[in-house]
Design a protein around this motif. Structure first.
Motif, short mmCIF file in Angstrom:
data_model
loop_
_atom_site.label_atom_id
_atom_site.label_comp_id
_atom_site.label_asym_id
_atom_site.label_seq_id
_atom_site.Cartn_x
_atom_site.Cartn_y
_atom_site.Cartn_z
N PRO A 22 24.47 -27.47 -5.85
CA PRO A 22 23.88 -27.09 -4.55
C PRO A 22 22.81 -26.02 -4.70
CG PRO A 22 26.28 -27.10 -4.45
CD PRO A 22 25.91 -27.21 -5.90
N GLU A 43 25.71 -25.34 5.67
CA GLU A 43 26.79 -25.76 4.78
C GLU A 43 27.42 -27.08 5.20
OE1 GLU A 43 29.42 -22.47 3.85
OE2 GLU A 43 28.13 -22.09 2.10
N ARG A 44 26.91 -27.71 6.26
CA ARG A 44 27.32 -29.08 6.56
C ARG A 44 26.83 -30.02 5.47
NH1 ARG A 44 24.93 -29.92 12.53
NH2 ARG A 44 23.14 -29.30 11.28
N SER A 45 25.77 -29.60 4.78
CA SER A 45 25.17 -30.43 3.73
C SER A 45 25.71 -30.01 2.37
CB SER A 45 23.65 -30.28 3.74
OG SER A 45 23.13 -30.65 5.01
N PRO A 46 26.22 -30.94 1.58
CA PRO A 46 26.82 -30.59 0.29
C PRO A 46 25.82 -30.02 -0.71
CG PRO A 46 26.64 -32.98 0.54
CD PRO A 46 26.31 -32.39 1.87
N ASP A 47 24.52 -30.21 -0.46
CA ASP A 47 23.53 -29.71 -1.41
C ASP A 47 23.07 -28.30 -1.08
OD1 ASP A 47 22.23 -30.66 0.91
OD2 ASP A 47 20.34 -30.88 -0.18
N SER A 130 17.86 -27.98 12.14
CA SER A 130 17.56 -29.12 11.26
C SER A 130 16.26 -28.89 10.50
CB SER A 130 17.49 -30.41 12.07
OG SER A 130 16.47 -30.34 13.04
N GLU A 133 16.92 -26.38 7.73
CA GLU A 133 17.58 -27.05 6.62
C GLU A 133 16.56 -27.75 5.72
OE1 GLU A 133 20.82 -30.68 6.30
OE2 GLU A 133 20.90 -29.33 8.02
N ASP A 134 15.62 -28.45 6.34
CA ASP A 134 14.58 -29.14 5.59
C ASP A 134 13.68 -28.14 4.86
OD1 ASP A 134 12.89 -31.55 4.97
OD2 ASP A 134 11.43 -30.45 6.20
N ARG A 137 15.25 -26.81 1.63
CA ARG A 137 15.15 -27.78 0.53
C ARG A 137 13.73 -27.83 -0.03
NH1 ARG A 137 18.32 -31.08 4.15
NH2 ARG A 137 20.46 -31.29 3.39
#
Length: 230
Positions: A22, A43-47, A130, A133-134, A137
């Motif tokens: 992650p 942290e809803r996203s595993p990465d 959202s 989150e993007d 990344r």
């Protein structure tokens, strides 16, 4: 609960490929409810993994070294200083980290400061979780990310086509502006600067002219928006 500044989640083994684990995020936010909402969303996203939470610039600097984050998600306004001004110190401690500034409001001059100090971008809180989150990344992948409404202006400023508002303030005028931001009167500003009252008035008047303000209150509002006041 969010990981506090005294504890960091274990760093990966040095041999771990960067894409097999992650993205490690140090969250720097002094409002607990906001920090918790961001943590739950990311942290809803595993990465994505929050490895530490700091509530001040000082704690962020300590945790940047200890928690080994890939991304530092930095609130712009913190109790002990300006998050943008802390980018240089953060990168000195953790050169491989990417610093993404999170701001309630922004301007092209603030975004330009982020870029000039080595930050990876600035995103406005109003854009939604959202998009945040993007953005995390994307900066972890090496991109530079700015909220769309700021991107065109910041590119222009960095290219030198548009001077930053307030860039032509003299050191004395900047001192006067800081004192205005503290709510000082013209008389108090003159005393603080050690100048005659008329000279103090002239400093304040030039600050208003250079910021395009019609009143001292408007000058302070503009200066805060443009990141000229800490």
């Amino acid at each position: 609960m969010i990981v506090q500044s005294a504890t960091c989640k274990d760093a990966p083994m040095p041999s771990s490929p960067p894409h097999s684990r992650p993205i490690r995020i140090l969250l720097v936010e002094d409002h607990d409810m906001v920090a918790e909402a961001i943590r739950l969303a990311l942290e809803r996203s595993p990465d994505l993994q929050i490895v530490g939470h700091a509530a001040s610039v000082a704690s962020a600097l300590a945790d940047a070294e200890r928690c080994e984050p890939d991304v530092v998600l930095m609130d712009r306004r913190l109790p002990d200083g300006d998050g943008v001004a802390a980018i240089t110190d953060l990168l000195a401690l953790r050169p491989k980290a990417r610093v993404l500034v999170l701001a309630g409001e922004g301007s092209a001059s603030v975004a330009a400061r982020v870029a000039e100090t080595g930050g990876a971008g600035l995103i406005l809180k109003a854009r939604g979780l959202s998009e945040l989150e993007d953005a995390v990344r994307r900066v972890a992948a090496g991109e530079v990310v700015f909220s769309q409404e700021l991107l065109g202006d910041v590119l222009g400023r960095l290219a030198g086509r548009t001077p930053s508002l307030g860039a032509n303030l003299t050191p004395r005028e900047r001192e006067a502006l800081q004192l205005l931001g503290q709510g000082r009167s013209t008389s108090e500003i003159s005393d603080q600067l050690g100048v005659a009252l008329n000279t103090g008035r002239n400093h304040v008047q030039r600050v208003l002219e250079k910021l395009g303000a019609r009143s001292q209150l408007e000058a302070v509002t503009i200066a805060r928006r443009e990141g000229l006041l800490s």
